[in-house]
Motif scaffolding. Structure first.
Motif, PDB file in Angstrom:
ATOM      1  N   MET A 190       0.833  -1.195   0.000  1.00 60.16           N
ATOM      2  CA  MET A 190       0.000   0.000   0.000  1.00 60.16           C
ATOM      3  C   MET A 190       0.872   1.252   0.000  1.00 60.16           C
ATOM      4  N   LEU A 191       0.399   2.287  -0.651  1.00 53.17           N
ATOM      5  CA  LEU A 191       1.067   3.593  -0.657  1.00 53.17           C
ATOM      6  C   LEU A 191       0.069   4.618  -0.140  1.00 53.17           C
ATOM      7  N   PHE A 192       0.500   5.442   0.809  1.00 52.51           N
ATOM      8  CA  PHE A 192      -0.398   6.337   1.529  1.00 52.51           C
ATOM      9  C   PHE A 192       0.021   7.792   1.377  1.00 52.51           C
ATOM     10  N   PHE A 193      -0.973   8.667   1.190  1.00 51.46           N
ATOM     11  CA  PHE A 193      -0.740  10.108   1.131  1.00 51.46           C
ATOM     12  C   PHE A 193      -1.612  10.792   2.190  1.00 51.46           C
ATOM     13  N   ASP A 194      -0.989  11.659   3.014  1.00 53.74           N
ATOM     14  CA  ASP A 194      -1.704  12.315   4.112  1.00 53.74           C
ATOM     15  C   ASP A 194      -1.044  13.666   4.391  1.00 53.74           C
ATOM     16  N   ASP A 195      -1.867  14.682   4.674  1.00 57.57           N
ATOM     17  CA  ASP A 195      -1.291  16.010   4.940  1.00 57.57           C
ATOM     18  C   ASP A 195      -0.477  16.057   6.234  1.00 57.57           C
ATOM     19  N   GLY A 199      -1.081  15.515  12.911  1.00 58.49           N
ATOM     20  CA  GLY A 199      -0.448  14.344  13.500  1.00 58.49           C
ATOM     21  C   GLY A 199       0.275  13.565  12.421  1.00 58.49           C
ATOM     22  N   ASP A 200       1.339  12.878  12.793  1.00 50.65           N
ATOM     23  CA  ASP A 200       2.155  12.189  11.795  1.00 50.65           C
ATOM     24  C   ASP A 200       1.624  10.784  11.519  1.00 50.65           C
ATOM     25  N   HIS A 201       0.499  10.722  10.789  1.00 46.38           N
ATOM     26  CA  HIS A 201      -0.078   9.417  10.447  1.00 46.38           C
ATOM     27  C   HIS A 201       0.875   8.615   9.562  1.00 46.38           C
ATOM     28  N   VAL A 202       1.585   9.296   8.672  1.00 52.68           N
ATOM     29  CA  VAL A 202       2.514   8.603   7.779  1.00 52.68           C
ATOM     30  C   VAL A 202       3.602   7.899   8.587  1.00 52.68           C
ATOM     31  N   GLY A 203       4.186   8.610   9.548  1.00 52.97           N
ATOM     32  CA  GLY A 203       5.225   8.018  10.377  1.00 52.97           C
ATOM     33  C   GLY A 203       4.713   6.863  11.217  1.00 52.97           C
ATOM     34  N   GLN A 204       3.535   7.021  11.800  1.00 54.89           N
ATOM     35  CA  GLN A 204       2.970   5.970  12.645  1.00 54.89           C
ATOM     36  C   GLN A 204       2.665   4.707  11.841  1.00 54.89           C
ATOM     37  N   LEU A 205       2.072   4.887  10.657  1.00 55.20           N
ATOM     38  CA  LEU A 205       1.720   3.725   9.847  1.00 55.20           C
ATOM     39  C   LEU A 205       2.957   2.994   9.341  1.00 55.20           C
ATOM     40  N   HIS A 206       3.998   3.746   9.064  1.00 55.99           N
ATOM     41  CA  HIS A 206       5.229   3.093   8.607  1.00 55.99           C
ATOM     42  C   HIS A 206       5.872   2.299   9.742  1.00 55.99           C
ATOM     43  N   GLU A 208       4.429   1.117  12.541  1.00 48.11           N
ATOM     44  CA  GLU A 208       3.605   0.053  13.117  1.00 48.11           C
ATOM     45  C   GLU A 208       3.184  -1.016  12.105  1.00 48.11           C
ATOM     46  N   LEU A 209       2.937  -0.603  10.849  1.00 50.70           N
ATOM     47  CA  LEU A 209       2.413  -1.558   9.870  1.00 50.70           C
ATOM     48  C   LEU A 209       3.301  -1.730   8.636  1.00 50.70           C
ATOM     49  N   GLY A 210       4.292  -0.866   8.482  1.00 50.95           N
ATOM     50  CA  GLY A 210       5.166  -0.985   7.323  1.00 50.95           C
ATOM     51  C   GLY A 210       4.631  -0.343   6.063  1.00 50.95           C
ATOM     52  N   VAL A 211       3.648   0.556   6.194  1.00 46.38           N
ATOM     53  CA  VAL A 211       3.067   1.241   5.038  1.00 46.38           C
ATOM     54  C   VAL A 211       4.011   2.358   4.577  1.00 46.38           C
ATOM     55  N   VAL A 212       4.285   2.418   3.284  1.00 50.74           N
ATOM     56  CA  VAL A 212       5.066   3.508   2.711  1.00 50.74           C
ATOM     57  C   VAL A 212       4.146   4.707   2.526  1.00 50.74           C
ATOM     58  N   GLY A 213       4.595   5.889   2.957  1.00 51.16           N
ATOM     59  CA  GLY A 213       3.722   7.061   2.866  1.00 51.16           C
ATOM     60  C   GLY A 213       4.464   8.329   2.516  1.00 51.16           C
ATOM     61  N   VAL A 214       3.685   9.323   2.085  1.00 54.85           N
ATOM     62  CA  VAL A 214       4.211  10.643   1.727  1.00 54.85           C
ATOM     63  C   VAL A 214       3.366  11.695   2.430  1.00 54.85           C
ATOM     64  N   ARG A 215       4.025  12.657   3.059  1.00 53.02           N
ATOM     65  CA  ARG A 215       3.326  13.764   3.705  1.00 53.02           C
ATOM     66  C   ARG A 215       3.012  14.856   2.672  1.00 53.02           C
ATOM     67  N   THR A 216       1.792  15.392   2.726  1.00 59.39           N
ATOM     68  CA  THR A 216       1.352  16.401   1.752  1.00 59.39           C
ATOM     69  C   THR A 216       0.788  17.622   2.485  1.00 59.39           C
ATOM     70  N   LEU A 220      -2.237  17.496  -1.851  1.00 62.86           N
ATOM     71  CA  LEU A 220      -1.565  16.593  -2.790  1.00 62.86           C
ATOM     72  C   LEU A 220      -1.197  17.319  -4.078  1.00 62.86           C
ATOM     73  N   ARG A 221       0.069  17.173  -4.476  1.00 67.99           N
ATOM     74  CA  ARG A 221       0.562  17.720  -5.736  1.00 67.99           C
ATOM     75  C   ARG A 221       1.025  16.566  -6.614  1.00 67.99           C
ATOM     76  N   LEU A 222       1.091  16.818  -7.900  1.00 66.59           N
ATOM     77  CA  LEU A 222       1.543  15.776  -8.819  1.00 66.59           C
ATOM     78  C   LEU A 222       2.954  15.315  -8.463  1.00 66.59           C
ATOM     79  N   VAL A 223       3.804  16.246  -8.030  1.00 66.15           N
ATOM     80  CA  VAL A 223       5.171  15.890  -7.654  1.00 66.15           C
ATOM     81  C   VAL A 223       5.179  14.971  -6.429  1.00 66.15           C
ATOM     82  N   ASP A 224       4.213  15.128  -5.519  1.00 63.73           N
ATOM     83  CA  ASP A 224       4.114  14.238  -4.353  1.00 63.73           C
ATOM     84  C   ASP A 224       3.766  12.818  -4.802  1.00 63.73           C
TER      85      ASP A 224
END
Length: 237
Positions: A190-195, A199-206, A208-216, A220-224
């Protein structure tokens, strides 16, 4: 074996085949998006009521001559009618006082790419949101078009919205349901995008669950999106 079991098995097999194809192509099996401040603005708790009025405009944010469709959902506003009475103003979109939920331009471009590029055909889309007003979020998902005749609802396979019942303010709860709904797609697919503005949902999910994520944090931008695909591929190598 009953008919229902056979159907479930066929669906699970099809999902597994699609997942295998995507993994070998370096693409995620599921892309998960946050909603408020990631895909659209404003946040649902900032609205005074249900956004129920479609707002029309060009579906391609880079081309004002593109096909028209529902690009936003508006909250009905009250106005002073003739003779001092109070009525409903169905409003003009150019009125700054109107409450209109719109996708960020970059988010619209990303969703249009996912809707039209054949290489993403087998990919599933999910949303994971801790919205304080889930019904408002669903109204926007139901109404906002991405390409002509295709709404967000048509594109999204799994919707986990809210922070009540079995869902909490931590998005690990949302992802566990997405994992179950998808027939057990691994979190690392899974790939996750979150502003991440609250709170750092991206960091927590990575962690605890190993989800790759990007902070936006700017929406969300095309470059993200492109960055997310790159770091997802790097994580798989």
């Amino acid at each position: 074996m009953g008919k229902g079991s056979s159907g479930d098995t066929a669906a699970e097999t099809s999902s597994a085949v699609a997942s295998c194809i995507l993994v070998h192509s370096g693409l995620p099996t599921i892309i998960v998006f946050d909603l408020d401040d990631c895909l659209w603005t404003p946040e649902m708790h900032e609205l005074s009521g249900l956004p129920s009025i479609p707002v029309e405009g060009p579906l391609d944010p880079t081309d004002n001559e593109s096909e028209l469709g529902t690009i936003g959902m508006k909250v009905p506003s009250r106005r002073r009618g003739r003779g001092g009475g109070v009525g409903f103003d169905w409003g003009g979109y150019n009125n700054d006082s109107e409450e209109v939920v719109e996708l960020y331009p970059g988010a619209r471009l990303v969703l249009r790419e996912l809707a039209t590029n054949p290489k993403y055909r087998e990919m599933k889309i999910a949303v994971a949101s801790t919205s304080l007003e889930p019904s408002y979020s669903r109204a926007c998902i139901d109404g906002i078009e991405i390409v002509e005749g295709v709404t967000m609802r048509d594109m999204i396979s799994y919707k986990q919205i809210g922070r009540s019942g079995n869902l909490t303010s931590e998005k690990t709860s949302h992802f566990r349901f997405i994992h179950e709904e998808s027939g057990g797609v691994p979190y690392e697919e899974m790939l996750f995008f979150d502003d991440c503005n609250w709170g750092d949902h991206v960091g927590q999910l990575h962690s605890e669950l190993g989800v790759v994520g990007v902070r936006t944090p700017q929406g969300l931008r095309l470059v993200d999106f492109e960055h997310g695909l790159k770091i997802f591929q790097a994580a798989k190598n």
